[in-house]
Design a protein around this motif. Sequence first.
Motif, mmCIF file in Angstrom:
data_model
loop_
_atom_site.group_PDB
_atom_site.id
_atom_site.type_symbol
_atom_site.label_atom_id
_atom_site.label_comp_id
_atom_site.label_asym_id
_atom_site.label_seq_id
_atom_site.Cartn_x
_atom_site.Cartn_y
_atom_site.Cartn_z
ATOM 1 N N PHE A 90 90.944 -81.192 -4.396
ATOM 2 C CA PHE A 90 89.483 -81.184 -4.322
ATOM 3 C C PHE A 90 88.924 -80.695 -5.655
ATOM 4 O O PHE A 90 89.589 -79.965 -6.404
ATOM 5 C CB PHE A 90 88.981 -80.250 -3.216
ATOM 6 C CG PHE A 90 89.134 -80.799 -1.825
ATOM 7 C CD1 PHE A 90 88.176 -81.638 -1.274
ATOM 8 C CD2 PHE A 90 90.245 -80.467 -1.056
ATOM 9 C CE1 PHE A 90 88.305 -82.132 0.006
ATOM 10 C CE2 PHE A 90 90.386 -80.961 0.232
ATOM 11 C CZ PHE A 90 89.416 -81.798 0.772
ATOM 12 N N THR A 91 87.682 -81.099 -5.930
ATOM 13 C CA THR A 91 86.938 -80.556 -7.058
ATOM 14 C C THR A 91 86.139 -79.349 -6.583
ATOM 15 O O THR A 91 85.543 -79.376 -5.501
ATOM 16 C CB THR A 91 85.988 -81.608 -7.654
ATOM 17 O OG1 THR A 91 86.768 -82.695 -8.180
ATOM 18 C CG2 THR A 91 85.148 -81.016 -8.782
ATOM 19 N N PRO A 127 68.452 -62.217 -15.296
ATOM 20 C CA PRO A 127 69.674 -62.819 -14.762
ATOM 21 C C PRO A 127 69.813 -64.286 -15.168
ATOM 22 O O PRO A 127 68.818 -64.997 -15.332
ATOM 23 C CB PRO A 127 69.489 -62.696 -13.247
ATOM 24 C CG PRO A 127 68.004 -62.765 -13.060
ATOM 25 C CD PRO A 127 67.407 -62.084 -14.263
ATOM 26 N N ILE A 128 71.053 -64.697 -15.336
ATOM 27 C CA ILE A 128 71.346 -66.114 -15.587
ATOM 28 C C ILE A 128 72.587 -66.485 -14.766
ATOM 29 O O ILE A 128 73.319 -65.613 -14.278
ATOM 30 C CB ILE A 128 71.563 -66.414 -17.079
ATOM 31 C CG1 ILE A 128 72.737 -65.593 -17.646
ATOM 32 C CG2 ILE A 128 70.303 -66.129 -17.879
ATOM 33 C CD1 ILE A 128 74.016 -66.341 -17.747
ATOM 34 N N TYR A 129 72.819 -67.773 -14.614
ATOM 35 C CA TYR A 129 74.053 -68.226 -13.977
ATOM 36 C C TYR A 129 74.552 -69.455 -14.715
ATOM 37 O O TYR A 129 73.776 -70.182 -15.350
ATOM 38 C CB TYR A 129 73.836 -68.525 -12.489
ATOM 39 C CG TYR A 129 72.913 -69.692 -12.212
ATOM 40 C CD1 TYR A 129 73.406 -70.994 -12.074
ATOM 41 C CD2 TYR A 129 71.543 -69.498 -12.079
ATOM 42 C CE1 TYR A 129 72.559 -72.050 -11.822
ATOM 43 C CE2 TYR A 129 70.686 -70.553 -11.833
ATOM 44 C CZ TYR A 129 71.201 -71.830 -11.700
ATOM 45 O OH TYR A 129 70.357 -72.894 -11.469
ATOM 46 N N LYS A 130 75.848 -69.680 -14.639
ATOM 47 C CA LYS A 130 76.470 -70.845 -15.257
ATOM 48 C C LYS A 130 77.412 -71.498 -14.250
ATOM 49 O O LYS A 130 78.163 -70.810 -13.543
ATOM 50 C CB LYS A 130 77.250 -70.437 -16.516
ATOM 51 C CG LYS A 130 76.372 -69.948 -17.668
ATOM 52 C CD LYS A 130 75.530 -71.075 -18.246
ATOM 53 C CE LYS A 130 74.656 -70.605 -19.387
ATOM 54 N NZ LYS A 130 73.842 -71.699 -19.971
ATOM 55 N N ASP A 131 77.349 -72.839 -14.194
ATOM 56 C CA ASP A 131 78.159 -73.603 -13.246
ATOM 57 C C ASP A 131 79.233 -74.396 -13.983
ATOM 58 O O ASP A 131 78.954 -75.050 -15.000
ATOM 59 C CB ASP A 131 77.283 -74.580 -12.457
ATOM 60 C CG ASP A 131 76.296 -73.879 -11.543
ATOM 61 O OD1 ASP A 131 76.538 -72.706 -11.207
ATOM 62 O OD2 ASP A 131 75.283 -74.501 -11.166
ATOM 63 N N TYR A 132 80.450 -74.356 -13.437
ATOM 64 C CA TYR A 132 81.576 -75.102 -13.995
ATOM 65 C C TYR A 132 82.309 -75.792 -12.852
ATOM 66 O O TYR A 132 82.357 -75.268 -11.730
ATOM 67 C CB TYR A 132 82.533 -74.169 -14.743
ATOM 68 C CG TYR A 132 81.844 -73.314 -15.784
ATOM 69 C CD1 TYR A 132 81.583 -73.808 -17.053
ATOM 70 C CD2 TYR A 132 81.436 -72.018 -15.486
ATOM 71 C CE1 TYR A 132 80.928 -73.021 -18.002
ATOM 72 C CE2 TYR A 132 80.785 -71.231 -16.431
ATOM 73 C CZ TYR A 132 80.535 -71.740 -17.683
ATOM 74 O OH TYR A 132 79.884 -70.966 -18.615
ATOM 75 N N THR A 133 82.876 -76.951 -13.114
ATOM 76 C CA THR A 133 83.657 -77.650 -12.093
ATOM 77 C C THR A 133 85.074 -77.875 -12.606
ATOM 78 O O THR A 133 85.304 -78.041 -13.811
ATOM 79 C CB THR A 133 83.035 -79.007 -11.720
ATOM 80 O OG1 THR A 133 82.894 -79.818 -12.902
ATOM 81 C CG2 THR A 133 81.682 -78.825 -11.063
ATOM 82 N N THR A 134 86.012 -77.865 -11.655
ATOM 83 C CA THR A 134 87.405 -78.103 -11.988
ATOM 84 C C THR A 134 88.096 -78.771 -10.808
ATOM 85 O O THR A 134 87.771 -78.479 -9.647
ATOM 86 C CB THR A 134 88.119 -76.784 -12.346
ATOM 87 O OG1 THR A 134 89.469 -77.055 -12.772
ATOM 88 C CG2 THR A 134 88.171 -75.823 -11.166
ATOM 89 N N PHE A 135 89.025 -79.668 -11.093
ATOM 90 C CA PHE A 135 89.808 -80.314 -10.043
ATOM 91 C C PHE A 135 91.101 -79.548 -9.860
ATOM 92 O O PHE A 135 91.806 -79.262 -10.838
ATOM 93 C CB PHE A 135 90.108 -81.770 -10.402
ATOM 94 C CG PHE A 135 90.892 -82.498 -9.334
ATOM 95 C CD1 PHE A 135 90.250 -82.959 -8.185
ATOM 96 C CD2 PHE A 135 92.253 -82.702 -9.467
ATOM 97 C CE1 PHE A 135 90.961 -83.623 -7.197
ATOM 98 C CE2 PHE A 135 92.974 -83.372 -8.483
ATOM 99 C CZ PHE A 135 92.324 -83.826 -7.337
ATOM 100 N N VAL A 136 91.412 -79.200 -8.618
ATOM 101 C CA VAL A 136 92.634 -78.459 -8.309
ATOM 102 C C VAL A 136 93.610 -79.412 -7.644
ATOM 103 O O VAL A 136 93.366 -79.903 -6.535
ATOM 104 C CB VAL A 136 92.343 -77.256 -7.391
ATOM 105 C CG1 VAL A 136 93.632 -76.523 -7.058
ATOM 106 C CG2 VAL A 136 91.357 -76.304 -8.055
ATOM 107 N N SER A 137 94.695 -79.724 -8.330
ATOM 108 C CA SER A 137 95.664 -80.695 -7.836
ATOM 109 C C SER A 137 96.697 -80.045 -6.934
ATOM 110 O O SER A 137 96.782 -78.824 -6.829
ATOM 111 C CB SER A 137 96.354 -81.394 -9.009
ATOM 112 O OG SER A 137 97.048 -80.441 -9.796
ATOM 113 N N ASP A 138 97.487 -80.883 -6.295
ATOM 114 C CA ASP A 138 98.532 -80.424 -5.381
ATOM 115 C C ASP A 138 99.755 -80.017 -6.188
ATOM 116 O O ASP A 138 100.330 -80.808 -6.919
ATOM 117 C CB ASP A 138 98.888 -81.553 -4.402
ATOM 118 C CG ASP A 138 99.765 -81.067 -3.260
ATOM 119 O OD1 ASP A 138 99.999 -79.851 -3.183
ATOM 120 O OD2 ASP A 138 100.204 -81.901 -2.456
ATOM 121 N N GLU A 139 100.140 -78.770 -6.050
ATOM 122 C CA GLU A 139 101.313 -78.261 -6.745
ATOM 123 C C GLU A 139 102.188 -77.508 -5.754
ATOM 124 O O GLU A 139 101.764 -77.168 -4.657
ATOM 125 C CB GLU A 139 100.906 -77.333 -7.888
ATOM 126 C CG GLU A 139 100.061 -78.006 -8.963
ATOM 127 C CD GLU A 139 99.616 -77.041 -10.038
ATOM 128 O OE1 GLU A 139 99.889 -75.838 -9.882
ATOM 129 O OE2 GLU A 139 98.988 -77.492 -11.005
#
Length: 408
Positions: A261-262, A307-319
């Motif tokens: 999933f991302t 206040p501030i916020y930052k968004d990042y996305t990453t794909f987590v593969s099957d390991e």
Amino acid sequence: MGEPSAKGLLTSSNSQPAAASFQDPSITSPVPYMTANIFTSESTYKFPVSGSDRHWVRLHFYPTTYNTLNSSNSFFDVTASGGITLLRNFSAYITAQALSQAYLIKEFSLNPSDDGFLSLTFTPSKNYQGSYAFVNGIEIVSMPNIYSQSAILVGSTDQTVDVGTFAFQTMFRVNVGGQYIPPTNDSGLSRTWYDDTPYIFGASIGVTSGAGDKARIEYPNDEAKLIAPDDVYKTARTMGPDSQINLNYNLTWVFQVDANFTYMVRLHMCETQVSKVNQRVFDIFVNNQTAQAAADVIGWASNKFVPIYKDYTTFVSDEAGDVMLWVALHPNQEMKPEFYDSILNGLEIFKLSNSDGNLAGPNPVPSQLMQEAEAGFNKGFQESPSKKAYIIGGAAGLEWPALGLVLR
């Protein structure tokens, strides 16, 4: 939103109200966990909602015995409007056992409805004889679109993800360096914020700090007030006063997630100690990749207590083995800041729906030690031992005969 009629909500002739046979000591209120609706065939709730708003959907589960039905035999799917799969072959019993919890809350955020209705369908699994579905409470909460801006895709130089087009599930929401924040103390969205301590990796936990009750958080606009409550931004975790020690370790958090999933990682930051650019500059890593180099909170926010916020996305593969999502901070040396340090105030992790609208992951696997302990305990007792509940979302409800329900 007012309480609609029960007949207009549930479309099933094979549902029945049931009372829980046992109240775990960790359940401090009977609402919504001491009653449930039991479904022996596919059943759908249909809620009238605003067609222009996203909505939180919080599902409450307390796996125990209902009307002689053992919750260990319950496996079911939950789908939502638009073909979104929230849960698949879900066992509240296995999940609660594996996580050492007495009850569970699953929180989702769904896109606006096309027809002004939000449907939730519960379907018992056909793979297990005598299986049934159940739910103790449902919350439907209209929410502002606080996830509308694109998130940086970690590992890509210029690619972003439009997270506002996805359905997603809240996996973790923690108040970094601060205490538990109940739904009643949230910024109007009934969210729960947990202590980050259980997720810190290793012995280097940094130091916590608080701005004090008299400190005033200066939100840049009205919408920003909803992003997170004051208590998130008034507390923080930093690395400590010794720059040489700080340069030799990462301040790291580790979270177990579902594979393939991302995920969106939202970092909340607010400087309450330093007030100038290049005083505290650090790098942000997500799953061992640089998400942000030379992060400078004052540089982003322009002032202290903003206040501030930052968004990042990453794909987590099957390991092989457990699937983990890592978030780490490390002082940036290239900018030669005044302090070699890092700071974080809050952290949220959301699972994004995949291309076929699925959010469901597998049931967690209880550890061997846990299974042996449960087996030994259950030789002498009918009910499982009291478990510490770790949940996502609020726990309030309007008490119906068989279901705690909130519509807002």
